[in-house]
Design an enzyme around this catalytic site. Structure first.
Site, PDB file in Angstrom:
ATOM      1  N   GLY B 236      34.120  41.171  28.233  1.00 51.38           N
ATOM      2  CA  GLY B 236      34.825  41.270  26.956  1.00 51.38           C
ATOM      3  C   GLY B 236      36.188  40.600  27.035  1.00 51.38           C
ATOM      4  O   GLY B 236      36.576  39.853  26.164  1.00 51.38           O
ATOM      5  N   PHE B 237      36.935  40.915  28.080  1.00 52.57           N
ATOM      6  CA  PHE B 237      38.246  40.300  28.360  1.00 52.57           C
ATOM      7  C   PHE B 237      39.263  40.529  27.243  1.00 52.57           C
ATOM      8  O   PHE B 237      40.219  39.776  27.118  1.00 52.57           O
ATOM      9  CB  PHE B 237      38.093  38.800  28.653  1.00 52.57           C
ATOM     10  CG  PHE B 237      37.026  38.509  29.680  1.00 52.57           C
ATOM     11  CD1 PHE B 237      37.139  39.002  30.967  1.00 52.57           C
ATOM     12  CD2 PHE B 237      35.900  37.776  29.336  1.00 52.57           C
ATOM     13  CE1 PHE B 237      36.145  38.760  31.904  1.00 52.57           C
ATOM     14  CE2 PHE B 237      34.900  37.539  30.274  1.00 52.57           C
ATOM     15  CZ  PHE B 237      35.022  38.031  31.564  1.00 52.57           C
ATOM     16  N   THR B 466      32.658  46.060  35.058  1.00 46.91           N
ATOM     17  CA  THR B 466      33.654  46.133  36.124  1.00 46.91           C
ATOM     18  C   THR B 466      33.371  47.238  37.119  1.00 46.91           C
ATOM     19  O   THR B 466      33.933  47.226  38.218  1.00 46.91           O
ATOM     20  CB  THR B 466      35.045  46.365  35.515  1.00 46.91           C
ATOM     21  OG1 THR B 466      34.925  47.437  34.571  1.00 46.91           O
ATOM     22  CG2 THR B 466      35.536  45.136  34.801  1.00 46.91           C
ATOM     23  N   ALA B 508      39.927  52.840  34.549  1.00 50.38           N
ATOM     24  CA  ALA B 508      39.696  53.555  35.811  1.00 50.38           C
ATOM     25  C   ALA B 508      40.569  54.797  35.893  1.00 50.38           C
ATOM     26  O   ALA B 508      40.097  55.878  36.269  1.00 50.38           O
ATOM     27  CB  ALA B 508      39.962  52.624  36.997  1.00 50.38           C
ATOM     28  N   PRO B 629      36.362  49.785  46.823  1.00 48.54           N
ATOM     29  CA  PRO B 629      36.834  48.453  47.238  1.00 48.54           C
ATOM     30  C   PRO B 629      35.858  47.334  46.896  1.00 48.54           C
ATOM     31  O   PRO B 629      36.276  46.194  46.714  1.00 48.54           O
ATOM     32  CB  PRO B 629      36.977  48.588  48.759  1.00 48.54           C
ATOM     33  CG  PRO B 629      37.067  50.048  49.028  1.00 48.54           C
ATOM     34  CD  PRO B 629      36.284  50.727  47.942  1.00 48.54           C
ATOM     35  N   THR B 631      33.659  47.081  44.101  1.00 52.56           N
ATOM     36  CA  THR B 631      33.784  46.671  42.697  1.00 52.56           C
ATOM     37  C   THR B 631      35.199  46.159  42.426  1.00 52.56           C
ATOM     38  O   THR B 631      35.398  45.272  41.602  1.00 52.56           O
ATOM     39  CB  THR B 631      33.440  47.835  41.750  1.00 52.56           C
ATOM     40  OG1 THR B 631      34.232  48.965  42.082  1.00 52.56           O
ATOM     41  CG2 THR B 631      31.965  48.196  41.849  1.00 52.56           C
ATOM     42  N   GLY B 700      42.311  45.802  36.044  1.00 57.91           N
ATOM     43  CA  GLY B 700      41.729  44.794  35.159  1.00 57.91           C
ATOM     44  C   GLY B 700      42.621  43.600  34.920  1.00 57.91           C
ATOM     45  O   GLY B 700      42.176  42.446  34.980  1.00 57.91           O
ATOM     46  N   GLU B 701      43.881  43.839  34.667  1.00 53.96           N
ATOM     47  CA  GLU B 701      44.767  42.727  34.321  1.00 53.96           C
ATOM     48  C   GLU B 701      45.571  42.210  35.500  1.00 53.96           C
ATOM     49  O   GLU B 701      45.777  40.998  35.633  1.00 53.96           O
ATOM     50  CB  GLU B 701      45.682  43.158  33.172  1.00 53.96           C
ATOM     51  CG  GLU B 701      44.920  43.244  31.875  1.00 53.96           C
ATOM     52  CD  GLU B 701      45.607  44.123  30.858  1.00 53.96           C
ATOM     53  OE1 GLU B 701      46.158  43.562  29.901  1.00 53.96           O
ATOM     54  OE2 GLU B 701      45.606  45.351  31.025  1.00 53.96           O
TER      55      GLU B 701
END
Lengths: 331, 734
Positions: B236-237, B466, B508, B629, B631, B700-701
């Site tokens: 999706g980002f 993710t 997360a 670690p 993923t 994620g970022e």
């Protein structure tokens, strides 16, 4: 849906008869371009004739040292063929620089010759494009034209020819063998692709009822020392900004034979005859290579966005010739 | 034995590699007979009015069930995005009037029995426009740029003018970044079934609750009348985090036809379906003493918002005051209204864009001062968050610098540009700092335990691909005290306990916190049952003395006195417990919560032809504790690849005459391919953070922030040429 007839031709005669008798008939080889164009609504054939069963898949050595390549030879097979790799390394390299492995496994030699431009405006149904809709104009001129041709363009079309393989074929003086119910013709590659002029929608010399059956590679001894260089926006799977097919013979520091063709910059696979003329008899030096490149590019016309192609083409020509000199055809 | 922190394989991996995982466009599996297909007709001009729509041919085409235009579309109620859904959404009410605001805006929707028939009919719709002159990019409208004190208030710390005046060296540079599109492999897919009083929506979304609330608002329903499901996502980002038209028009089509309707956008339509990263212009001024210590940071940005959107999307300079200790910092941003879709977040909308200029300018400053770029950053390490003045909740940045540099071999770098070579290639080494705010969202979890000893953890969150399924499973298994094989995760359904959006690097932290609370609550609950159960060996024990290991409950000090969960549950009912995570309030915070990182990259540049290849990349990240670690590493690799695209290949090219996107396809928009991706190494610097549940800061970022500027800096080091206009394509290095 927009329906079309599908026919799988059992032999060449049937294929030729169908296209001679019908309106809007298209031959389907690997389908890597035609199917895309049908999805985009650019090609709208009434009948699709699948020719992949035709016996046009051979690669044969010809008496005298040439090679005949069947029109349905897949690109990946062409690039892997030992005859091609040893006699025409430039061709094997050019093919491997095109598309992706998956596409090369499908794409055919005949289809590659007929692939259509990737000009962004050609693919945009809402844009004016004389190739797609004759007479509608050309939105690429004055638009986002970074990919546009700098050689052979007209006020009606600036679309660059996308093929890598055809650039090598242009360098090799290949002959395209075509057949129709009217008989067989042999078209020199230089005459096969047309400049856009005021009819950019007419891209090749292939008549509406003709089928490409083979490509004949003449004996070109100098091609044993040839290579292909492609510059693009990423490492793989992108069309050329500039590409160069080159072959070189040097004796005692003097160029005794040179062949050069350019991709990504011309509206057709571009045989660089001016550069070849300049190279012949010149010393095999960086300076001479640059002068040859400049001789060819003197005719280049660019807008602000693709002006870099002139400089990039000059540099790529020099770089390719230099590597031919130092490393030969080793990929 | 704890499974949190272990590199277990994705729990849904087998479903994915065998094709058994059903993505939205694969649904429905069983009752496909009812399903019909919608295809959008998108505007061919960027600004103007629709003067006529000739749909006669399209309506007469085979299989067509419905053709929706602004004349017959259901009326929509406005969705005030900022207020209802948060920042950066498509607020345009589509198919409501004759106005066109951007090229690609839907102007009609065809519904037919098959996708082929719908596609063909859509091609037959003839739309005429009275075209008006659009604003193509911020460059065309920069004279009309406006401030947005409400959404992008300037940041002022100290006195920047004085800081610049006091500086021994001032760097004053302007950088530009292009528009980009997210391009997840899975395009936007929606399937809607509308019954008398309920709507069921299967949709590829990063936020099921946002789709539910948006649809409820715009169609005048109660949120509980809308069920949104999104089990598997193909990326999706940020594009699927935004409210946008595909879901709306699919819901319209389902309502008008009474059928289950699916709409899957084409790749071309993805250039105006889920928003984009907007162009930016970033002027940065850095003032520094001779030793490199910063005296001033000033960043003045211009960004874009859509022509119809009066609440600008986001403030790309918002994190600029954070990475370096500097007494004088000022950031501003102005906006230009452009005839584009509303810009939406793209991994990462703030730091991932706004720090490109800051990190490049730091490199320019280092070169100017003759100080090693890494050393310059060390000298400006911020002991506290300069923006808030608060102490860090934890900060592993210096260790990221150290371990990343060591692994990369940074000390071997010859500082001189063009000094390092590999044959005919120039070699460049560059680095950059990465930071990203660490937050979480209110999230609820439910853990249920059955008589077979198997458990399930449920959260209405999403898994972008993710690893959310996997980390939920790990955390809940640990909290309950069962082997990971005995725990199963369910997510992606608004019928489940409410989760937040899968964006902002929040997932997360949010799901781990809620899953842990629910797991622990259930463990405590079962222990209470067991100690009160006369049939249990634990009967009469103090709950505090009962330990759980691998699904076995026993009394502290006497492992023989105990029994398994399954045995307790067989005598009692199925048990469940919930956990509710509430993030610490931003107001009144006593610490600043951030994740940190350092990117080190090597490029090889052909000096003659201008081609750049990234040949290796090391990224050290401090994101608290890493749950998995394996993923996590995968996420970092993806992030770095995205950074390579940002630096070298990706740009959405707009025709400045008519504001239409010219390279709307993968033949023209270059995402990195395998050959562009080098060996990528992820180093996790782990930290316990007492202020963050589970010490989970999110990846994620931070996975992509820092990568693009490191590459820019490496290209300078290789070539001596500073490119300040992304992406660095070969023409810019000739």
């Amino acid at each position: 849906m927009r329906s079309f007839s599908y026919l799988s031709a059992p032999d060449v005669e049937t294929a030729l008869r169908v296209i001679a008798d019908g309106e809007g008939v298209k031959f389907l080889g690997g389908g890597t371009n035609l199917v895309d164009l049908m999805r985009e609504g650019i090609e709208r054939p009434a009948t699709v004739v699948d020719i992949t069963r035709l016996p046009l898949t051979g690669i044969e050595e010809l008496p005298g040292g040439g090679v005949r390549v069947g029109a349905l030879v897949r690109n990946s097979r062409l690039a892997a063929d030992l005859l091609i790799r040893t006699r025409y390394p430039v061709l094997a390299q050019a093919v491997l620089h095109g598309a992706s492995a998956q596409l090369r496994n499908m794409a055919t030699v005949g289809g590659n010759l007929l692939q259509r431009t990737r000009c962004l405006y050609f693919y945009d149904g809402a844009a004016a494009c004389n190739k797609r809709a004759p007479g509608s104009g050309c939105d690429a001129i004055g638009g986002f034209s970074r990919g546009g041709a700098i050689l052979g363009a007209s006020e009606h079309c600036v679309a660059a020819h996308p093929s890598d393989m055809a650039v090598a074929l242009a360098m090799l003086d290949a002959v395209v063998e075509v057949e129709s119910v009217r008989g067989v013709r042999r078209i020199p590659i230089a005459d096969f692709h047309r400049l856009p002029g005021d009819t950019p929608h007419i891209e090749t010399a292939l008549a509406a009822d003709e089928l490409i059956t083979a490509v004949e590679l003449p004996p070109v001894p100098v091609a044993a020392n040839s290579r292909y260089r492609k510059v693009r926006d990423r490492a793989s799977y992108a069309f050329a900004l500039v590409s160069v097919a080159a072959a070189l013979n040097v004796e005692d520091g003097v160029v005794t034979e040179a062949r050069l063709a350019l991709g990504g910059v011309g509206t057709k696979p571009w045989r660089a005859t001016e550069a070849e003329r300049a190279l012949l008899g010149a010393p095999a030096t960086e300076d001479a290579f640059r002068r040859a490149a400049e001789a060819e590019l003197a005719a280049a016309v660019a807008g602000p966005q693709n002006a870099f192609k002139i400089e990039l083409a000059r540099r790529t020509i020099v770089a390719t010739l230099r590597r031919l000199l130092t490393e030969g055809s080793a990929a | 034995m704890s499974v949190v922190g272990r590199p277990i394989a994705r729990v849904e991996g087998r479903l994915k590699v065998t094709g058994a995982a059903r993505y939205t466009a694969d649904l429905p599996q069983d009752d496909g007979k009812d399903l019909v297909h919608a295809v959008a007709v998108c505007a061919a001009v960027a600004k103007g009015r629709i003067t006529s729509i000739d749909a006669r041919q399209a309506r007469a085409a085979g299989g067509v069930l419905e053709l929706i235009t602004h004349h017959n579309a259901p009326r929509l109620r406005p969705v005030p995005a900022q207020e209802v859904l948060g920042p950066a959404h498509e607020t345009l009410l589509v198919l409501q009037d004759d106005r066109v605001h951007y090229s690609g805006q839907p102007v009609a929707v065809v519904v037919a029995d098959t996708l082929e028939n719908a596609t063909h009919a859509a091609s037959l719709v003839r739309v005429e426009y009275a075209e008006e002159r659009p604003v193509a990019t911020l460059f065309e409208g920069i004279d009309d740029a406006f401030d947005s004190p409400r959404y992008a208030p300037p940041t002022t710390i100290g006195d920047v003018d004085r800081g610049l005046a006091d500086a021994a060296v001032v760097i004053d540079r302007t950088y530009t970044t292009p528009a980009q599109h997210h391009h997840p492999m899975e395009t936007m897919a929606t399937t809607v079934r509308w019954t008398a009083d309920e709507v069921t929506v299967h949709v590829s979304t990063q936020t099921i609750s946002m789709v539910r609330d948006g649809l409820a608002t715009t169609f005048g329903l109660r949120p509980e009348q809308v069920r949104v499901v999104s089990e598997f996502l193909g990326g999706g980002f940020g594009g699927k985090a935004a409210w946008c038209w595909p879901s709306v028009v699919t819901a319209m089509a389902a309502r008008l036809t009474g059928r289950q309707v699916r709409l899957v956008t084409t790749r071309r339509q993805m250039f105006a379906a889920t928003g984009q990263r907007p162009h930016s212009v970033q002027r940065v001024r850095l003032g520094a003493r001779r030793d490199g210590v910063l005296t001033a940071i000033a960043q003045d940005c211009v960004g874009e918002t859509s022509a119809f959107y009066d609440t600008p999307p986001f403030y790309i300079g918002a994190a600029t005051p954070v990475p370096y200790g500097c007494p004088n910092i000022r950031t501003t941003q102005r906006f230009v209204k452009v005839n584009c879709q509303t810009p939406v977040p793209m991994r990462s909308p703030v730091e991932g864009v706004g720090l490109v200029s800051v990190e490049s300018a730091m490199d320019e400053l280092a070169a100017e001062l003759g100080v090693d770029p890494l050393e310059l950053r060390r000298r400006n390490y911020a002991e506290r968050d300069p923006n808030s003045g608060l102490p860090w909740s934890s900060n592993g940045l210096l260790e990221c610098y150290e371990r990343g540099a060591r692994r990369f071999g940074w000390p071997e770098r010859n500082p001189e540009p063009r000094s390092m070579r590999d044959g005919r290639y120039l070699v460049g080494w560059g680095m950059a700092t990465a930071i990203r705010h660490a937050g979480s969202d209110p999230t609820s979890a439910l853990v249920r335990l059955g008589a077979d000893g198997r458990a399930v953890v449920q959260i209405g969150s999403q898994d972008l691909g993710t690893g959310t399924f996997t980390i939920m499973t790990q955390v809940a298994a640990d909290a309950l005290g069962v082997p990971v094989e005995m725990m199963r995760a369910e997510l992606g359904d608004t019928d489940l306990p409410t989760g937040g959006g899968s964006f902002g690097s929040h997932t997360a932290a949010s799901v781990a916190a809620a899953a842990r609370l629910a797991g622990e609550a259930l463990r405590a609950k079962v222990i209470r049952i067991a100690v009160a159960d006369e049939g249990s060996p634990l009967s009469g024990a103090s709950p505090d003395d009962v330990l759980v290991d691998d699904g076995y409950l026993f009394v502290r000090g006497d492992r023989s006195r105990g029994e398994r969960y399954a045995q307790i549950l067989r005598r009692n009912r199925l048990q469940s417990a919930t956990g509710d995570h509430t993030p610490p309030p931003r107001e009144g915070a006593t610490v600043a919560r951030w994740a940190f990182g350092a990117d080190f990259t090597e490029v090889k540049v052909d000096p003659e032809l201008g081609t750049v290849r990234v040949t290796r990349h090391v990224k050290a990240i401090e994101a608290g504790r890493i749950i998995n670690p394996r993923t996590a590493r995968s996420q970092v690799i993806g992030g770095v690849v995205m950074g390579i695209g940002q630096a070298l290949t990706e740009a959405t090219e707009v025709d400045r005459r008519d504001a239409r996107i010219t390279n709307a396809g993968f033949w023209g928009y270059h995402v990195p391919v395998n050959a562009d991706v080098p060996d990528i190494e992820a180093i996790f610097v782990e930290r316990d953070d007492p202020h963050i549940p589970g010490s989970v800061k999110g990846l994620g970022e931070i996975a992509t922030i820092g990568t693009a500027p490191a590459i820019l800096n490496a290209v300078f080091h290789a070539t001596g040429k500073r490119v300040r206009d992304l992406p660095i394509t070969p023409d810019k290095l000739l």
